[in-house]
Design a protein around this motif. Sequence first.
Motif, PDB file in Angstrom:
ATOM      1  N   TRP A 167       5.380   0.084   4.811  1.00  0.00           N
ATOM      2  CA  TRP A 167       4.353  -0.954   4.767  1.00  0.00           C
ATOM      3  C   TRP A 167       3.054  -0.255   4.381  1.00  0.00           C
ATOM      4  N   GLU A 168       2.528  -0.549   3.186  1.00  0.00           N
ATOM      5  CA  GLU A 168       1.360   0.161   2.679  1.00  0.00           C
ATOM      6  C   GLU A 168       0.072  -0.570   3.017  1.00  0.00           C
ATOM      7  N   ARG A 169      -0.893   0.200   3.432  1.00  0.00           N
ATOM      8  CA  ARG A 169      -2.230  -0.330   3.700  1.00  0.00           C
ATOM      9  C   ARG A 169      -2.797  -0.980   2.444  1.00  0.00           C
ATOM     10  N   GLY A 170      -3.184  -2.238   2.557  1.00  0.00           N
ATOM     11  CA  GLY A 170      -3.805  -2.923   1.430  1.00  0.00           C
ATOM     12  C   GLY A 170      -2.836  -3.453   0.403  1.00  0.00           C
ATOM     13  N   ALA A 171      -1.535  -3.172   0.577  1.00  0.00           N
ATOM     14  CA  ALA A 171      -0.547  -3.625  -0.406  1.00  0.00           C
ATOM     15  C   ALA A 171       0.624  -4.357   0.229  1.00  0.00           C
ATOM     16  N   GLY A 172       0.955  -4.027   1.476  1.00  0.00           N
ATOM     17  CA  GLY A 172       2.062  -4.678   2.152  1.00  0.00           C
ATOM     18  C   GLY A 172       3.377  -3.962   1.944  1.00  0.00           C
ATOM     19  N   TYR A 173       4.482  -4.714   2.007  1.00  0.00           N
ATOM     20  CA  TYR A 173       5.815  -4.119   1.872  1.00  0.00           C
ATOM     21  C   TYR A 173       5.977  -3.514   0.483  1.00  0.00           C
ATOM     22  N   ILE A 177      -2.537  13.157   4.872  1.00  0.00           N
ATOM     23  CA  ILE A 177      -2.312  14.066   3.753  1.00  0.00           C
ATOM     24  C   ILE A 177      -3.310  13.700   2.650  1.00  0.00           C
ATOM     25  N   GLY A 178      -4.548  13.439   3.117  1.00  0.00           N
ATOM     26  CA  GLY A 178      -5.596  12.917   2.241  1.00  0.00           C
ATOM     27  C   GLY A 178      -5.750  11.426   2.421  1.00  0.00           C
ATOM     28  N   ASN A 179      -4.717  10.762   2.930  1.00  0.00           N
ATOM     29  CA  ASN A 179      -4.770   9.365   3.350  1.00  0.00           C
ATOM     30  C   ASN A 179      -3.968   9.225   4.641  1.00  0.00           C
ATOM     31  N   PRO A 180      -4.226   8.184   5.456  1.00  0.00           N
ATOM     32  CA  PRO A 180      -3.663   8.110   6.800  1.00  0.00           C
ATOM     33  C   PRO A 180      -2.279   7.468   6.857  1.00  0.00           C
ATOM     34  N   SER A 231      15.056  -1.088   8.391  1.00  0.00           N
ATOM     35  CA  SER A 231      15.374  -2.308   7.650  1.00  0.00           C
ATOM     36  C   SER A 231      14.091  -2.890   7.095  1.00  0.00           C
ATOM     37  N   GLN A 232      14.224  -3.680   6.045  1.00  0.00           N
ATOM     38  CA  GLN A 232      13.068  -4.376   5.488  1.00  0.00           C
ATOM     39  C   GLN A 232      12.483  -5.333   6.525  1.00  0.00           C
ATOM     40  N   GLU A 233      13.339  -5.964   7.295  1.00  0.00           N
ATOM     41  CA  GLU A 233      12.886  -6.921   8.296  1.00  0.00           C
ATOM     42  C   GLU A 233      11.985  -6.244   9.327  1.00  0.00           C
ATOM     43  N   LEU A 234      12.332  -5.025   9.725  1.00  0.00           N
ATOM     44  CA  LEU A 234      11.520  -4.283  10.687  1.00  0.00           C
ATOM     45  C   LEU A 234      10.140  -3.999  10.119  1.00  0.00           C
ATOM     46  N   ALA A 235      10.094  -3.539   8.860  1.00  0.00           N
ATOM     47  CA  ALA A 235       8.804  -3.258   8.221  1.00  0.00           C
ATOM     48  C   ALA A 235       7.970  -4.520   8.077  1.00  0.00           C
ATOM     49  N   MET A 236       8.612  -5.620   7.716  1.00  0.00           N
ATOM     50  CA  MET A 236       7.888  -6.878   7.512  1.00  0.00           C
ATOM     51  C   MET A 236       7.366  -7.454   8.832  1.00  0.00           C
ATOM     52  N   SER A 237       8.113  -7.248   9.909  1.00  0.00           N
ATOM     53  CA  SER A 237       7.733  -7.854  11.182  1.00  0.00           C
ATOM     54  C   SER A 237       6.635  -7.076  11.894  1.00  0.00           C
ATOM     55  N   LEU A 238       6.592  -5.745  11.725  1.00  0.00           N
ATOM     56  CA  LEU A 238       5.633  -4.923  12.467  1.00  0.00           C
ATOM     57  C   LEU A 238       4.548  -4.292  11.593  1.00  0.00           C
ATOM     58  N   THR A 251       2.120  -5.197   9.365  1.00  0.00           N
ATOM     59  CA  THR A 251       0.716  -5.611   9.338  1.00  0.00           C
ATOM     60  C   THR A 251       0.026  -5.387  10.685  1.00  0.00           C
ATOM     61  N   GLN A 252       0.763  -5.514  11.800  1.00  0.00           N
ATOM     62  CA  GLN A 252       0.171  -5.287  13.116  1.00  0.00           C
ATOM     63  C   GLN A 252      -0.211  -3.827  13.296  1.00  0.00           C
ATOM     64  N   ILE A 253       0.657  -2.938  12.822  1.00  0.00           N
ATOM     65  CA  ILE A 253       0.366  -1.508  12.955  1.00  0.00           C
ATOM     66  C   ILE A 253      -0.728  -1.093  11.976  1.00  0.00           C
ATOM     67  N   GLU A 254      -0.645  -1.569  10.736  1.00  0.00           N
ATOM     68  CA  GLU A 254      -1.686  -1.257   9.746  1.00  0.00           C
ATOM     69  C   GLU A 254      -3.074  -1.587  10.274  1.00  0.00           C
ATOM     70  N   ASN A 255      -3.207  -2.738  10.929  1.00  0.00           N
ATOM     71  CA  ASN A 255      -4.510  -3.231  11.372  1.00  0.00           C
ATOM     72  C   ASN A 255      -4.760  -3.024  12.862  1.00  0.00           C
ATOM     73  N   HIS A 256      -3.971  -2.149  13.489  1.00  0.00           N
ATOM     74  CA  HIS A 256      -4.150  -1.881  14.916  1.00  0.00           C
ATOM     75  C   HIS A 256      -5.547  -1.325  15.161  1.00  0.00           C
ATOM     76  N   PRO A 257      -6.239  -1.769  16.217  1.00  0.00           N
ATOM     77  CA  PRO A 257      -7.620  -1.318  16.449  1.00  0.00           C
ATOM     78  C   PRO A 257      -7.778   0.181  16.659  1.00  0.00           C
ATOM     79  N   ILE A 258      -6.686   0.884  16.942  1.00  0.00           N
ATOM     80  CA  ILE A 258      -6.787   2.332  17.132  1.00  0.00           C
ATOM     81  C   ILE A 258      -6.995   3.062  15.804  1.00  0.00           C
ATOM     82  N   PHE A 259      -6.747   2.361  14.679  1.00  0.00           N
ATOM     83  CA  PHE A 259      -6.889   2.976  13.351  1.00  0.00           C
ATOM     84  C   PHE A 259      -8.120   2.382  12.655  1.00  0.00           C
ATOM     85  N   PRO A 260      -9.268   3.033  12.706  1.00  0.00           N
ATOM     86  CA  PRO A 260     -10.514   2.447  12.184  1.00  0.00           C
ATOM     87  C   PRO A 260     -10.503   2.210  10.677  1.00  0.00           C
TER      88      PRO A 260
END
Length: 285
Positions: A210-216, A158-161, A171-178, A180-189
């Motif tokens: 989980w925000e890109r460049g900012a975290g939870y 929507i102008g950003n990915p 849950s917060q735990e779900l966002a915290m655990s996954l 950073t892995q999804i944010e930096n997944h190699p499929i997302f250049p």
Amino acid sequence: MAIDFHKYHALGNDYIVIDPNAVNFTLTEKIISLICDRNFGIGSDGILYGPILTGEKIELKIFNPDGSEAEKSGNGIRIFSRYLVDAQYVKNQMFDLSTLGGEVGVEILNPEATLIKVDMGTVTFQSDLIPVAGSLRQMVDTELQVDDLSLKVTCLSIGNPHCVIPVAEVSQELAMSLGTQIENHPIFPNRINVQFLQVRDRQNIQMEIWERGAGYTLASGSSSCAAASAAYKLGLIDDRVKVHMPGGEIDIEIKDDRVFMTGSVSAVAKGEFAQDFRDRILEKP
């Protein structure tokens, strides 16, 4: 007193406004990270740099705490719009802003400018426009492998990915655990913002972010738009929905392929950098 910064929050998502017309330094990645640091600086989820004025055009630059530039932020746009009213740059109820992620339309809904509606633009699920690596495809209900875990995701821009992941319970735990892995997944250049989505009913959704460049993050406007757009595309909700987040609620309306976001803004502080901190900002690398 000279005003170096203004701080606001939108549902706990806090930003610092740095007005280039009022300060005598240029933002760098190092300075941005220092100002956003919650121990050594002011502390925030990012910096809003503007207004950059070119004729009638009002431009906003949005920076993450790691110094990277974001294309668009729904909460950031609402906060910056409130600043424009407070600083008397705008006097009209409706106006446009230019961001890296495109033009947005703003409507101030009350005299105090504490409730603001934003036309966030159109959504695309097309892989090359998000972007997502690989063959050209619609990123709707597709599989994403994260280590040994297989996730069903819907990705969009929507102008950003954004990568939206429907789950039975967020849950917060779900966002915290996954996150950073999804944010930096190699499929997302360009890396990606991540939303874990729980559908309560056809008018209410809940999410963790989980925000890109900012975290939870406690709340996000563009993430609210993304999660609602994905849920609508999947046929899970109606065209008007309330998005529930740890920081509060945002109302989303999807109309004629455009997404409209309505939410609150609160002022926190304004002030002058102490000389010790100013010396850190102005010191040579």
